[in-house]
Design a protein around this motif. Structure first.
Motif, PDB file in Angstrom:
ATOM      1  N   LEU A 146       0.724  -1.270   0.061  1.00 56.07           N
ATOM      2  CA  LEU A 146       0.090   0.067  -0.072  1.00 56.07           C
ATOM      3  C   LEU A 146       1.023   1.374  -0.002  1.00 56.07           C
ATOM      4  N   VAL A 147       1.369   1.428  -1.191  1.00 56.56           N
ATOM      5  CA  VAL A 147       2.265   2.867  -1.288  1.00 56.56           C
ATOM      6  C   VAL A 147       1.588   3.401  -2.485  1.00 56.56           C
ATOM      7  N   PRO A 148       1.830   4.822  -2.742  1.00 52.93           N
ATOM      8  CA  PRO A 148       1.033   5.788  -3.709  1.00 52.93           C
ATOM      9  C   PRO A 148       1.144   4.931  -4.930  1.00 52.93           C
ATOM     10  N   GLU A 149       2.210   4.301  -5.295  1.00 53.19           N
ATOM     11  CA  GLU A 149       2.416   3.844  -6.501  1.00 53.19           C
ATOM     12  C   GLU A 149       1.328   2.704  -7.065  1.00 53.19           C
ATOM     13  N   ALA A 150       0.624   2.369  -5.870  1.00 48.25           N
ATOM     14  CA  ALA A 150      -0.540   1.287  -5.986  1.00 48.25           C
ATOM     15  C   ALA A 150      -1.446   2.185  -6.786  1.00 48.25           C
ATOM     16  N   ALA A 151      -2.055   3.298  -6.159  1.00 48.08           N
ATOM     17  CA  ALA A 151      -2.881   4.259  -6.778  1.00 48.08           C
ATOM     18  C   ALA A 151      -2.492   4.740  -8.132  1.00 48.08           C
ATOM     19  N   ILE A 152      -1.167   5.248  -8.256  1.00 46.24           N
ATOM     20  CA  ILE A 152      -0.875   5.706  -9.464  1.00 46.24           C
ATOM     21  C   ILE A 152      -0.880   4.549 -10.503  1.00 46.24           C
ATOM     22  N   ALA A 153      -0.609   3.181 -10.280  1.00 48.41           N
ATOM     23  CA  ALA A 153      -0.709   2.227 -11.238  1.00 48.41           C
ATOM     24  C   ALA A 153      -2.080   2.047 -11.679  1.00 48.41           C
ATOM     25  N   MET A 154      -3.226   2.086 -10.858  1.00 52.37           N
ATOM     26  CA  MET A 154      -4.535   1.893 -10.933  1.00 52.37           C
ATOM     27  C   MET A 154      -5.016   3.209 -11.982  1.00 52.37           C
ATOM     28  N   LEU A 155      -4.866   4.394 -11.449  1.00 51.62           N
ATOM     29  CA  LEU A 155      -5.183   5.353 -12.251  1.00 51.62           C
ATOM     30  C   LEU A 155      -4.508   5.643 -13.665  1.00 51.62           C
ATOM     31  N   ALA A 156      -3.240   5.189 -13.827  1.00 48.76           N
ATOM     32  CA  ALA A 156      -2.525   4.941 -15.006  1.00 48.76           C
ATOM     33  C   ALA A 156      -3.343   4.005 -16.180  1.00 48.76           C
ATOM     34  N   CYS A 157      -3.715   2.850 -15.351  1.00 52.24           N
ATOM     35  CA  CYS A 157      -4.557   1.834 -16.278  1.00 52.24           C
ATOM     36  C   CYS A 157      -5.946   2.762 -16.717  1.00 52.24           C
ATOM     37  N   VAL A 188       2.371  -7.532 -15.456  1.00 54.42           N
ATOM     38  CA  VAL A 188       2.381  -7.096 -13.794  1.00 54.42           C
ATOM     39  C   VAL A 188       2.933  -5.969 -13.387  1.00 54.42           C
ATOM     40  N   VAL A 189       2.207  -5.352 -12.585  1.00 57.94           N
ATOM     41  CA  VAL A 189       3.026  -4.310 -11.716  1.00 57.94           C
ATOM     42  C   VAL A 189       3.186  -4.593 -10.352  1.00 57.94           C
ATOM     43  N   THR A 190       4.386  -4.625  -9.720  1.00 56.46           N
ATOM     44  CA  THR A 190       4.700  -5.280  -8.414  1.00 56.46           C
ATOM     45  C   THR A 190       5.908  -4.371  -7.829  1.00 56.46           C
ATOM     46  N   ALA A 191       6.349  -4.891  -6.673  1.00 61.00           N
ATOM     47  CA  ALA A 191       7.537  -4.218  -6.038  1.00 61.00           C
ATOM     48  C   ALA A 191       8.557  -5.180  -5.565  1.00 61.00           C
ATOM     49  N   ASP A 192       9.442  -4.783  -5.104  1.00 65.39           N
ATOM     50  CA  ASP A 192      10.486  -5.756  -4.546  1.00 65.39           C
ATOM     51  C   ASP A 192      10.097  -6.353  -3.402  1.00 65.39           C
ATOM     52  N   GLY A 193       9.265  -5.742  -2.551  1.00 63.31           N
ATOM     53  CA  GLY A 193       8.614  -6.140  -1.422  1.00 63.31           C
ATOM     54  C   GLY A 193       7.641  -5.115  -0.771  1.00 63.31           C
ATOM     55  N   ILE A 222       6.678  -5.070 -13.989  1.00 62.62           N
ATOM     56  CA  ILE A 222       7.255  -3.741 -13.909  1.00 62.62           C
ATOM     57  C   ILE A 222       7.389  -3.769 -12.301  1.00 62.62           C
ATOM     58  N   VAL A 223       8.630  -3.662 -11.952  1.00 55.36           N
ATOM     59  CA  VAL A 223       9.072  -3.763 -10.519  1.00 55.36           C
ATOM     60  C   VAL A 223       9.445  -2.460  -9.866  1.00 55.36           C
ATOM     61  N   LEU A 224       8.659  -2.076  -8.659  1.00 57.83           N
ATOM     62  CA  LEU A 224       8.943  -0.917  -7.976  1.00 57.83           C
ATOM     63  C   LEU A 224       9.985  -1.159  -7.019  1.00 57.83           C
ATOM     64  N   LYS A 225      10.947  -0.280  -6.641  1.00 55.51           N
ATOM     65  CA  LYS A 225      11.875  -0.413  -5.553  1.00 55.51           C
ATOM     66  C   LYS A 225      11.223  -0.028  -4.297  1.00 55.51           C
ATOM     67  N   TRP A 241      10.585   0.288 -12.562  1.00 58.66           N
ATOM     68  CA  TRP A 241       9.943   1.260 -12.593  1.00 58.66           C
ATOM     69  C   TRP A 241      10.566   2.631 -12.540  1.00 58.66           C
ATOM     70  N   HIS A 242      11.720   2.692 -11.693  1.00 55.63           N
ATOM     71  CA  HIS A 242      12.284   3.753 -11.759  1.00 55.63           C
ATOM     72  C   HIS A 242      13.204   4.335 -13.006  1.00 55.63           C
ATOM     73  N   ASP A 243      13.650   2.923 -13.691  1.00 61.37           N
ATOM     74  CA  ASP A 243      14.227   3.155 -14.952  1.00 61.37           C
ATOM     75  C   ASP A 243      13.318   3.560 -16.248  1.00 61.37           C
ATOM     76  N   GLU A 244      12.224   3.023 -16.227  1.00 62.80           N
ATOM     77  CA  GLU A 244      11.282   3.125 -17.232  1.00 62.80           C
ATOM     78  C   GLU A 244      10.539   4.540 -17.101  1.00 62.80           C
ATOM     79  N   ILE A 245      10.168   5.027 -16.059  1.00 67.12           N
ATOM     80  CA  ILE A 245       9.790   6.430 -15.712  1.00 67.12           C
ATOM     81  C   ILE A 245      10.670   7.432 -16.419  1.00 67.12           C
ATOM     82  N   GLU A 246      11.895   7.020 -16.104  1.00 66.33           N
ATOM     83  CA  GLU A 246      13.057   8.291 -16.738  1.00 66.33           C
ATOM     84  C   GLU A 246      12.634   8.300 -18.309  1.00 66.33           C
TER      85      GLU A 246
END
Ligand code: WTA
Length: 652
Positions: A146-157, A188-193, A222-225, A241-246
């Motif tokens: 539950l990080v802001p990127e979860a909402a960001i990913a939903m809204l981006a879809c 899949v959009v996920t995170a390292d943990g 796509i993996v968020l750190k 995520w951080h590479d792609e966003i650049e």
């Protein structure tokens, strides 16, 4: 059933809406509610049309509702972009620099994203998804902490017209695989943990295991750190995520999509072993979540609104993301557990951020009661003005504690009844307008034609128990079960003819028309406010090499509402033992997720069955509830005697 329900009748206490609250409320009295409700039922299209008109449409609709039971289309011909409604439209005035998301991580990091900043991040991530091959209507699995990127990913879809399917971060790799396969997701959009009680949940590892076992449609991960934990990145498939966003621009035009364009699929448990992919679409869903957030949470620009749900559940979709953001509200988001590092974490957060609205679940409230008031008393909660409850019936004792200890006897409590399928709140008090009563969700929201019917389809009288139904379509209703129209029809529309939605809950209405929800009527448990199909747990158990047969039922639990009890018969050659008991619990947690871990496992030589071979769950439930069977034991029990006694005529 009615006899059973009458025994729940307790002395009722009514709390009138506080005068302070009513002064500012959008609807100011019970009489005003009743008038508006009656008008909304007489002409639902007029009510919902006016609500939808408060959103931004790129093309106005031609028809409010097209209803060919059980298939509804809302705002037909209209075009809108859901993310534009949650973001862009707030950027033209003072809300541009208002906090959209205030986030706190479990270890204590803090982040605030203004509407302008959130908009920018969503646009960039939409471009990342696009660059990674996501097209309109493609399905994207979101498996995140539950990080802001979860909402960001939903809204981006939503921005791209792609369909998200959020899988709760506590679910297993098998659950990810099943869901990804069912909706044929490509990304899949996920995170390292993610953090939970100081530990790292290995999200990426779970995704790797899911993809190793199947889900061949997934082409990109796509993996968020988040935690910095080491992960294995598969070249050609996995990107950061951080590479792609650049690599992308921050410009992403919000194209308008048809009102009925699919927005998301969210899986929920049903009475078979296979979870149902509940399909929600754009214009109607947004209208429902927007309107209920506005009236029921009474959102104002000065509010800091905290919904404690994870985005993995419908509450996190509707009341952490789409509802409050479409209202331009400030949402508080907290990643971790309520008792980490201390049992006062929630109250500390409320004090620090001056939270004004708290929306949480009865199971959490009961845990707080157990932990003791001293944790609450350490903090100043005077900023709170409104409290909410969701997920299961709230017991009057918990309601009273919430009212007194958290709400300081000044905050109305909205006990909100709704479901993954309904998309938005259906029955709830209207703060400032309608009275509240411990234990009841009270009255239906505008435009919601809720009723209680008996077996024959007749409306039940006061305090007579029956089945909760909705007799008219509503904008945020599910449109289907993904890929399974037959199951959609069978589950919700078959019981009563004429386009009446069967909720699956038992309930009664008191003389004043308040709805008292008793609980599920199907083989679905409500464990800590989360739905869990008994068939799913049984499936997980029999997938273990030692298990011949399993029957899972719920038993009342002080904190969780219901606890999971599994009756298990072993294949010949295997013996019951403490070790096997533990192993089976772990096996279920691995197959489904920790929330499904059985509380008790009872080994039995035989399961009680009807003559037609159906397991007599009601008997097992009674055995559990009646305390005949208590706690774990490794003894093998023989139910054949009870079974033969019951067999005469009882075809449960
Ligand atoms: C139960 C959660 C009583 C009910 C939003 C329903 C409730 C199921 C309440 C849906 C409430 C939810 N009072 N029972 N206020 N809210 N329920 O799909 O049994 O996770 O059918 O949606 O939770 O669970 P779901």
């Amino acid at each position: 059933m009615s006899k059973n329900i009458e025994s729940h009748l307790v002395e009722e206490r009514t709390f009138q809406p506080p005068a302070e609250f009513s002064k500012e409320a959008r609807v100011k009295s019970l009489a005003a509610y009743r008038k508006k409700y009656a008008a909304s039922i007489a002409d639902p299209a007029a009510f919902w049309g006016a609500e939808a008109a408060e959103l931004s449409w790129q093309k106005p609709w031609d028809t409010v509702l097209e209803w060919k039971p059980p298939f509804a289309k809302w705002f037909v011909g209209g075009k809108l972009n859901v993310s534009e409604n949650c973001l862009d439209r707030h950027l033209t005035g003072a809300r541009r620099n208002k906090a959209a998301i205030i986030w706190e991580g479990e270890p204590g990091e803090k982040r605030t994203l203004t509407y302008q900043q959130l908009h920018r991040e969503v646009c960039r991530f939409a471009n990342v998804l696009k660059a990674n091959g996501v097209k309109t209507k493609d399905r994207v699995i979101i498996y995140m902490p539950l990080v802001p990127e979860a909402a960001i990913a939903m809204l981006a879809c939503a921005r791209l017209g792609a369909v998200h399917s959020v899988v709760f971060g506590g679910f297993s790799s098998e659950s990810i695989r099943d869901r990804a396969e069912d909706c044929e997701a490509t990304v899949v959009v996920t995170a390292d943990g993610g953090y939970r009680r100081g530990k790292v949940v290995p999200l990426k590892e779970n995704v790797d295991a899911a993809l190793a076992a199947g889900a061949d449609s997934i082409k990109r991960v796509i993996v968020l750190k988040r935690t910095g934990s080491p992960v294995t990145m598969q070249p050609g498939r996995d990107v950061y995520w951080h590479d792609e966003i650049e690599k992308v621009s921050a410009v992403s035009p919000a194209k308008g999509f048809d009102s009925e364009h699919p927005l998301f699929i969210l899986y929920t448990s049903g009475s078979t072993g296979k979870p149902k992919g509940i399909l929600h679409t754009s214009g109607g869903y947004l209208t429902g979540t927007y309107s209920t957030s506005k009236y029921i949470f009474d959102l104002r620009d000065s509010d800091v609104y905290w919904c404690t749900a994870d985005v993995g559940w419908i509450t996190g979709h509707s009341y952490l993301v789409y509802g409050p953001l479409s209202n331009g509200a400030t949402v508080l988001m907290y990643e971790g557990a309520p008792d980490w590092p201390e049992k006062d974490r929630f109250w500390k957060i409320i004090e620090e951020y001056h939270v004004t609205i708290l929306y949480t679940a009865p199971t959490a409230i009961r845990a707080f009661i157990k932990w003791g008031d001293q944790h609450v008393k350490k903090h100043d909660l005077s900023s709170l003005r409104l409290l909410g409850s969701v997920g299961e019936p709230i017991n009057p004792e918990a309601w009273m504690w919430y009212h007194k200890v958290i709400g300081g006897e000044r905050c109305p409590i909205v006990d909100t009844w709704w479901q993954t399928e309904t998309g938005a709140i259906m029955i709830s008090p209207l703060p400032g307008a309608t009275p509240t009563k411990p234990g009841t969700a009270t009255l239906p929201f505008f435009g919601i034609d809720a009723a209680i019917l008996d077996e024959t389809g007749k409306e039940c009288g006061p305090n007579e128990g029956g089945k909760l139904v909705i007799r008219q379509p509503w904008p945020s209703m599910l449109r289907s079960i993904w890929g399974d129209k037959a199951r959609y029809k069978d589950t919700y529309w078959k019981e009563y003819a004429g386009g009446i939605y069967l909720a699956g809950d038992g309930a009664r209405r008191d003389k004043e028309g308040n709805f008292w929800i008793v609980g599920r009527l199907d083989d679905v448990l409500n464990v800590s406010g989360h739905r869990l199909g008994t068939a799913e747990v049984e499936g997980a158990l029999v997938s273990h090499e030692t298990v011949a047969e399993a029957a899972v039922v719920g038993r009342p639990d002080e904190i969780k509402g219901q606890a999971v009890v599994a009756f298990v018969t072993l294949k010949s050659g295997y013996a019951a033992s403490e070790a096997l008991n533990k192993e089976l619990k772990g096996h279920v947690a691995k197959i489904i997720g920790a929330i499904a871990r059985p509380d008790d496992i009872r080994f039995t030589a035989a399961l009680p069955k009807t003559r037609s071979g159906k397991i007599m769950r009601r008997l097992l439930k009674e055995i559990c509830a009646g305390g005949v069977v208590k706690g774990d034991t490794t003894t093998l029990e023989d139910f054949s005697v009870v079974a033969s006694l019951q067999q005469s005529g009882n075809e449960d």
